[in-house]
Scaffold this motif. Structure first.
Motif, PDB file in Angstrom:
ATOM      1  N   ARG A  22       0.838  -1.206   0.000  1.00 32.68           N
ATOM      2  CA  ARG A  22       0.000   0.000   0.000  1.00 32.68           C
ATOM      3  C   ARG A  22       0.874   1.257   0.000  1.00 32.68           C
ATOM      4  NH1 ARG A  22      -2.200   2.819   4.503  1.00 32.68           N
ATOM      5  NH2 ARG A  22      -4.054   4.049   3.998  1.00 32.68           N
ATOM      6  N   ILE A  47       2.329   1.873  -3.463  1.00 28.68           N
ATOM      7  CA  ILE A  47       1.332   2.452  -4.373  1.00 28.68           C
ATOM      8  C   ILE A  47       1.184   3.940  -4.125  1.00 28.68           C
ATOM      9  CG2 ILE A  47      -1.132   2.465  -4.942  1.00 28.68           C
ATOM     10  CD1 ILE A  47      -1.086  -0.591  -4.343  1.00 28.68           C
ATOM     11  N   MET A  48       1.117   4.336  -2.846  1.00 27.33           N
ATOM     12  CA  MET A  48       0.947   5.746  -2.519  1.00 27.33           C
ATOM     13  C   MET A  48       2.141   6.573  -2.997  1.00 27.33           C
ATOM     14  SD  MET A  48      -1.007   6.157   1.126  1.00 27.33           S
ATOM     15  CE  MET A  48      -0.097   4.969   2.082  1.00 27.33           C
ATOM     16  N   ARG A  59       4.347   5.912  -5.343  1.00 27.20           N
ATOM     17  CA  ARG A  59       4.396   5.962  -6.808  1.00 27.20           C
ATOM     18  C   ARG A  59       3.377   6.950  -7.369  1.00 27.20           C
ATOM     19  NH1 ARG A  59       7.247   2.346  -9.731  1.00 27.20           N
ATOM     20  NH2 ARG A  59       8.329   0.674  -8.603  1.00 27.20           N
ATOM     21  N   ARG A  60       2.192   6.967  -6.810  1.00 22.94           N
ATOM     22  CA  ARG A  60       1.163   7.873  -7.335  1.00 22.94           C
ATOM     23  C   ARG A  60       1.449   9.321  -6.942  1.00 22.94           C
ATOM     24  NH1 ARG A  60      -4.876   5.625  -7.143  1.00 22.94           N
ATOM     25  NH2 ARG A  60      -5.026   7.206  -8.793  1.00 22.94           N
ATOM     26  N   LEU A  61       2.023   9.536  -5.772  1.00 23.21           N
ATOM     27  CA  LEU A  61       2.453  10.890  -5.414  1.00 23.21           C
ATOM     28  C   LEU A  61       3.539  11.357  -6.381  1.00 23.21           C
ATOM     29  CD1 LEU A  61       2.643  10.667  -1.507  1.00 23.21           C
ATOM     30  CD2 LEU A  61       0.991  11.978  -2.845  1.00 23.21           C
ATOM     31  N   TRP A  62       4.488  10.483  -6.649  1.00 25.22           N
ATOM     32  CA  TRP A  62       5.555  10.803  -7.591  1.00 25.22           C
ATOM     33  C   TRP A  62       4.976  11.187  -8.956  1.00 25.22           C
ATOM     34  CZ3 TRP A  62      10.873  11.156  -7.507  1.00 25.22           C
ATOM     35  CH2 TRP A  62      11.524  11.122  -8.742  1.00 25.22           C
ATOM     36  N   ASP A  63       4.062  10.378  -9.476  1.00 28.58           N
ATOM     37  CA  ASP A  63       3.458  10.658 -10.776  1.00 28.58           C
ATOM     38  C   ASP A  63       2.730  12.002 -10.779  1.00 28.58           C
ATOM     39  OD1 ASP A  63       4.400   8.257 -11.752  1.00 28.58           O
ATOM     40  OD2 ASP A  63       2.523   7.179 -11.423  1.00 28.58           O
ATOM     41  N   SER A  64       2.179  12.392  -9.649  1.00 26.50           N
ATOM     42  CA  SER A  64       1.447  13.652  -9.554  1.00 26.50           C
ATOM     43  C   SER A  64       2.372  14.858  -9.621  1.00 26.50           C
ATOM     44  CB  SER A  64       0.640  13.695  -8.249  1.00 26.50           C
ATOM     45  OG  SER A  64      -0.288  12.641  -8.185  1.00 26.50           O
ATOM     46  N   TYR A  87      -1.976  12.091  -0.322  1.00 25.48           N
ATOM     47  CA  TYR A  87      -2.513  11.084  -1.239  1.00 25.48           C
ATOM     48  C   TYR A  87      -4.045  11.146  -1.258  1.00 25.48           C
ATOM     49  CZ  TYR A  87      -3.582   6.513  -3.261  1.00 25.48           C
ATOM     50  OH  TYR A  87      -4.075   5.506  -4.050  1.00 25.48           O
ATOM     51  N   PHE A 115      -6.391  11.792  -4.455  1.00 29.84           N
ATOM     52  CA  PHE A 115      -7.011  10.623  -5.068  1.00 29.84           C
ATOM     53  C   PHE A 115      -8.285  10.139  -4.385  1.00 29.84           C
ATOM     54  CE2 PHE A 115      -2.467  10.345  -6.147  1.00 29.84           C
ATOM     55  CZ  PHE A 115      -2.582  10.388  -7.532  1.00 29.84           C
TER      56      PHE A 115
END
Length: 439
Positions: free
Chosen positions: A365, A368-369, A371-376, A424, A428
């Motif tokens: 978990r 995932i958080m 990676r998605r913060l990075w992408d943002s 996050y 999201f």
């Protein structure tokens, strides 16, 4: 000039009391820094906020500092050569060791080692950069943290900076996995080491002691937490499980960083079984003496093992490096048996806590958080809209030596576990708090 107390920047005039020693100023700067406060919200083993009993990076750092400070005091009485101060790197000042211990984990990102692993992967796969917790320590202390009148972060003394430097290398060197980022190495750490005439690849006695006390704390305190959480069950069924022995042996074999403790000299499975058997027998003895009260037994076990390890810490000559070595000592020689015992206990904590499937779910978990913060944030056009203004202003001032990917890594790595989850959720989740909450 005192080579141990000089600072890379001149201190701001009129901002300190003449009564305070330089290392006392370092201590004050560290414990009053935002980076130090954030350690209370960063995972040690269990997620920060899991319960009011388990250790965080903050309590771990404080415990390491206490062990290291007291050990330094004892060793100064035990080894007369320390009083001669023959070399700035061959001194054990309890105040320096304490400060170095308090600062040794500042570079760890949210969610423990998983956070470090993910950020390193994200930086490397697209930008050829590294993220490493020990290197990030220096980035925080020498650049990201701000202090009035200083262009070098907290502008700590040379002795404390080298007291944190347990991997005295630049990460730019081929094959280096741990060390110091090139900017902080070139502009600071290498300069100090050259002025001190430090041998290549050697750490100060203070850095070595801090590192060993970190291992002592990990191999005793994290096991205490594991027993409290029920992950380590103090019974024969658990300790005599062949799968546990196999996992421990595999971790030892795979850990290339610990070959120097002489694993080739022993039958590894046999020693693992012996250490586990002795540990359980000690528990049963103390449990009976504590009127079968588990909480008292846990604390007594921890205290005895800390005392055992600390009592054997000493200094020997290192003929390979031509330097002095802080290690476990028995009859004037390195006590490899005790080193191997500590490694088995460290692996016991790792296998039973980190490898637990529930912890692995939390780590997935966390991955995932992050990676998605990075992408943002990683696309500048988007990231500029959602990063805090003070970070952007600082980036604009320093962008000549601060790349956007490094900025994103710096921002995410500075988050506590809870703050990472908050950001996050804002990005999201359908709803999270108020827009007027202060970041």
């Amino acid at each position: 000039m005192d080579l141990r107390k000089f600072r890379l920047d001149e201190p701001a005039q009129g901002t300190f009391s003449e009564e305070r020693d330089e290392y006392e100023r370092d201590y004050a700067r560290l414990i009053q820094s935002p980076a130090f406060r954030r350690l209370q919200g960063k995972s040690q083993v269990f997620g920060a906020g899991t319960g009011d009993y388990y250790r965080t990076r903050l309590t771990h750092s404080i415990e390491v500092s206490q062990i290291a400070r007291e050990t330094a005091r004892r060793m100064n009485k035990q080894y007369p050569f320390l009083e001669r101060k023959e070399h700035p790197g061959l001194i054990l000042d309890p105040a320096v060791v304490e400060c170095a211990s308090l600062a040794h984990d500042l570079g760890h990102p949210p969610f423990g080692h998983k956070g470090e692993e993910v950020l390193n992967h994200l930086l490397k796969e697209s930008y050829g950069l590294a993220y490493e917790g020990n290197a990030q320590n220096y980035r925080i202390l020498m650049f990201l943290e701000k202090r009035a009148g200083s262009g070098s972060g907290l502008d700590l003394t040379a002795a404390v900076l080298l007291g944190i430097n347990k991997y005295p290398y630049s990460l730019e060197e081929p094959g280096r996995l741990k060390g110091v980022y090139v900017m902080e190495w070139t502009d600071g750490i290498r300069y100090i080491r050259d002025r001190w005439n430090m041998p290549v690849g050697c750490s100060t006695l203070e850095a070595q002691l801090m590192d060993l006390c970190d291992d002592i704390a990990y191999s005793t305190h994290d096991i205490e937490d594991g027993i409290r959480a029920g992950k380590i069950q103090m019974n024969r069924t658990f300790f005599e499980d062949d799968r546990l022995v196999e996992h421990l042996v595999q971790e030892i074999v795979n850990d290339r960083g610990n070959y120097e403790v002489g694993w080739d000299q022993v039958d590894i499975p046999d020693m693992v079984k012996r250490v586990l058997t002795d540990y359980l027998a000690q528990w049963e003895t103390i449990y009976a003496a504590c009127d079968r009260e588990a909480s008292r037994t846990r604390r007594e076990m921890k205290a005895r093992w800390v005392s055992t390890f600390v009592g054997k810490v000493g200094i020997i000559d290192d003929p390979v490096k031509g330097w002095k070595k802080v290690t476990f000592v028995h009859e004037g020689r390195q006590d490899l048996e005790l080193h191997r015992t500590m490694e088995i206990l460290k692996k016991l904590a790792w296998v039973t806590l980190i490898k637990d499937f529930r912890v692995q779910r939390l780590q997935k978990r966390s991955e995932i958080m992050i990676r998605r913060l990075w992408d943002s944030f990683i696309v500048p056009e988007n990231g500029r809209l959602i990063l805090p203004p003070d970070w952007l202003e600082n980036y604009e001032r320093h962008q000549s030596n601060w790349s956007w990917p490094r900025l994103v890594a710096d921002y995410i790595s500075g988050m506590t576990d809870a703050y990472a989850e908050k950001v996050y959720a804002e990005l999201f989740a359908s709803k999270s708090g108020s827009i007027y909450e202060m970041d």
